[in-house]
Design a protein around this motif. Structure first.
Motif: not given
Length: 161
Positions: A137-143
């Motif tokens: 769902r996120a539009s930014i990176p997920v680490l």
């Protein structure tokens, strides 16, 4: 590189290890961090059950807030020890992944750092993974940091204080 990192925590040891790694990254990048814990919205669960005793909602909310504060204290102390600017936030939602992504967007975060517990079998079909839902769902990176690791993995031993 990164300026503002959101770090969800559920208070587990795995989550705390991800927070520690996220704070190390923030320090390297000169970023600030926001720790978040998402409380379950008990009103949605209780609304469907007319047999719930009066006052149980308030009691559950108080206990959940106290628990969230303990989880976020870990984030704040770890950030303070590393000299990383930190805010903390308690959110409430029916779906934690929604709150995590919404807060990341509202606060202008450019990275989400969290743990991922890989469930197996029927449990994975029913419960799924919050990290997986955030990732999709996120539009930014997920680490994500895996909760399960081999016995000889360097992160398997607890960090020295």
């Amino acid at each position: 590189m990164f300026k503002h990192i959101l770090m969800p925590t559920d208070g587990t040891e795995h989550s705390e290890r991800a927070v520690e790694r996220g704070i190390e990254l923030a320090k390297l990048c000169g970023a600030k961090v926001t720790g978040i814990h998402v409380m379950q919205d008990y009103r949605m669960l209780i609304a469907n059950d007319a047999m719930v005793p009066t006052g149980i909602d308030e009691t559950m909310q108080v206990q959940a807030r106290e628990q969230a504060a303990r989880f976020l204290t870990f984030v704040q102390k770890a950030a303070d020890a590393a000299g990383v600017p930190c805010d903390t936030l308690i959110a409430q939602a029916q779906h934690p992944y929604d709150a995590i992504v919404d807060v990341a967007n509202e606060r202008g975060c450019d990275l989400i750092v969290m743990t991922s517990r890989h469930r197996k079998g029927l449990v994975s079909l029913i419960m799924g993974s919050e990290a997986s839902r955030v990732l999709h769902r996120a539009s930014i990176p997920v680490l994500t940091f895996r909760a399960l690791m081999s016995a000889d993995h360097p992160d398997k031993t607890l960090p020295k204080s």
